[in-house]
Design a protein around this motif. Structure first.
Motif, PDB file in Angstrom:
ATOM      1  N   GLU A 294      -0.668   5.465   0.222  1.00 27.14           N
ATOM      2  CA  GLU A 294      -1.492   4.307  -0.102  1.00 27.14           C
ATOM      3  C   GLU A 294      -0.652   3.078  -0.455  1.00 27.14           C
ATOM      4  N   ALA A 295       0.473   3.257  -1.116  1.00 26.37           N
ATOM      5  CA  ALA A 295       1.333   2.103  -1.409  1.00 26.37           C
ATOM      6  C   ALA A 295       1.794   1.454  -0.106  1.00 26.37           C
ATOM      7  N   LYS A 296       2.216   2.259   0.855  1.00 30.52           N
ATOM      8  CA  LYS A 296       2.630   1.724   2.151  1.00 30.52           C
ATOM      9  C   LYS A 296       1.441   1.088   2.873  1.00 30.52           C
ATOM     10  N   TYR A 297       0.293   1.747   2.814  1.00 28.06           N
ATOM     11  CA  TYR A 297      -0.917   1.215   3.456  1.00 28.06           C
ATOM     12  C   TYR A 297      -1.238  -0.187   2.928  1.00 28.06           C
ATOM     13  N   LEU A 298      -1.209  -0.370   1.612  1.00 26.08           N
ATOM     14  CA  LEU A 298      -1.540  -1.667   1.024  1.00 26.08           C
ATOM     15  C   LEU A 298      -0.601  -2.766   1.516  1.00 26.08           C
ATOM     16  N   LEU A 299       0.695  -2.454   1.588  1.00 24.41           N
ATOM     17  CA  LEU A 299       1.652  -3.473   2.028  1.00 24.41           C
ATOM     18  C   LEU A 299       1.635  -3.674   3.541  1.00 24.41           C
ATOM     19  N   LEU A 300       1.423  -2.606   4.295  1.00 21.03           N
ATOM     20  CA  LEU A 300       1.286  -2.771   5.745  1.00 21.03           C
ATOM     21  C   LEU A 300       0.059  -3.629   6.066  1.00 21.03           C
ATOM     22  N   ARG A 301      -1.049  -3.355   5.401  1.00 20.99           N
ATOM     23  CA  ARG A 301      -2.271  -4.138   5.628  1.00 20.99           C
ATOM     24  C   ARG A 301      -2.028  -5.614   5.289  1.00 20.99           C
ATOM     25  N   HIS A 302      -1.360  -5.874   4.175  1.00 20.83           N
ATOM     26  CA  HIS A 302      -1.064  -7.262   3.810  1.00 20.83           C
ATOM     27  C   HIS A 302      -0.151  -7.917   4.855  1.00 20.83           C
ATOM     28  N   ALA A 303       0.865  -7.175   5.281  1.00 23.87           N
ATOM     29  CA  ALA A 303       1.817  -7.726   6.246  1.00 23.87           C
ATOM     30  C   ALA A 303       1.132  -8.103   7.557  1.00 23.87           C
TER      31      ALA A 303
END
Length: 194
Positions: free
Chosen positions: A108-117
Motif C-alpha cells: 500500500e505504501a508503494k501503491y499510494l506513491l505510484l498513484r500520486h506519481a
C-alpha cells in the motif's frame, strides 16, 4: 517542479514526513537483516549510527522521505529518490521493519506513491533498484507488476567498501492501469476500493 504531499493515507498505512523524532523507533526495531542490502545502512545499532543514517536520508538533495505507519506503529520508511521532473521519472526506495514484512504495508505504501506519481504528477516512469542478492525484494517487485530491466554491475559502493550490483525494475505510465488493478485487487479484494 514536482510537489509531494506531506501526508498520504490508505486503508492500511499512513505516510507522514520522516524526521529525527523517529529515531527511537528505528533503534527499537534495529535488525541487521533489515539493513543488510541497503547501500546506506548503519553498521551498528547505536543511537549515533542510526541518527547519522536518518540525517543522511533527510539531507540528500531532492529526496523526499516519509515515515510509514500501520495504525499507530511506525513500520519503516519510504522515499522518493532523485525525482527528475524534466524527464518525468522518479525512483522509490523502501525500508520496512521486520515485523511488517509480508503485511499489506509495503504494497500500500508503494501503491499510494505510484498513484500520486502517475495520476497527479504525470510521471512516465517510476523505477526501483534492488541489491542483486535481495531475492525477497525482487519477488515483491515482480508480484507488484514491475518489469525487471537488467542489472547495473558494481553500481554502488557499500559502507564496507564492497560494491553492490543493482537490479533495476520499473513501471511505465502505460503499465500503471494494469499494475494499479493488480495492487487494488491484492490489497482491497474484489471491490478494488481503497
Amino acid at each position: 517542479m514536482w510537489r509531494f504531499p506531506q501526508v498520504l493515507e490508505g486503508r492500511y498505512v499512513r505516510l507522514r514526513p520522516l524526521s529525527l523524532a523517529h529515531l527511537p523507533a528505528f533503534l527499537r526495531h534495529y535488525d541487521p537483516e533489515v539493513y543488510r542490502f541497503l547501500s546506506r545502512a548503519p553498521q551498528e545499532a547505536t543511537p549515533e549510527a542510526l541518527r547519522a543514517h536518518l540525517e543522511g536520508l533527510l539531507a540528500e538533495p531532492g529526496r523526499v522521505n516519509w515515515a510509514v505507519y500501520r495504525e499507530d506503529a511506525l513500520a519503516g520508511r519510504i522515499s522518493v529518490i532523485a525525482p527528475e521532473p524534466e524527464h518525468a521519472k522518479l525512483e522509490l526506495g523502501t525500508m520496512l521493519f521486520k515485523p511488517f514484512w509480508g503485511s499489506p504495508v509495503n504494497k500500500e505504501a508503494k501503491y499510494l506513491l505510484l498513484r500520486h506519481a502517475f495520476e497527479v504528477l504525470g510521471a512516465e516512469r517510476v523505477q526501483f533498484k534492488v541489491d542483486l542478492r535481495n531475492e525477497r525484494s525482487q519477488r515483491a517487485l515482480e508480484a507488484l507488476g514491475a518489469v525487471r530491466e537488467g542489472v547495473l554491475r558494481k553500481n554502488r559502493r557499500l559502507p564496507d567498501g564492497a560494491f553492490r550490483d543493482d537490479v533495476v525494475y520499473s513501471v511505465l505510465k502505460e503499465e500503471w492501469p494494469g499494475v494499479k488493478a493488480r495492487l487494488e485487487a491484492r490489497l482491497y479484494g474484489a471491490s478494488g476500493n481503497p
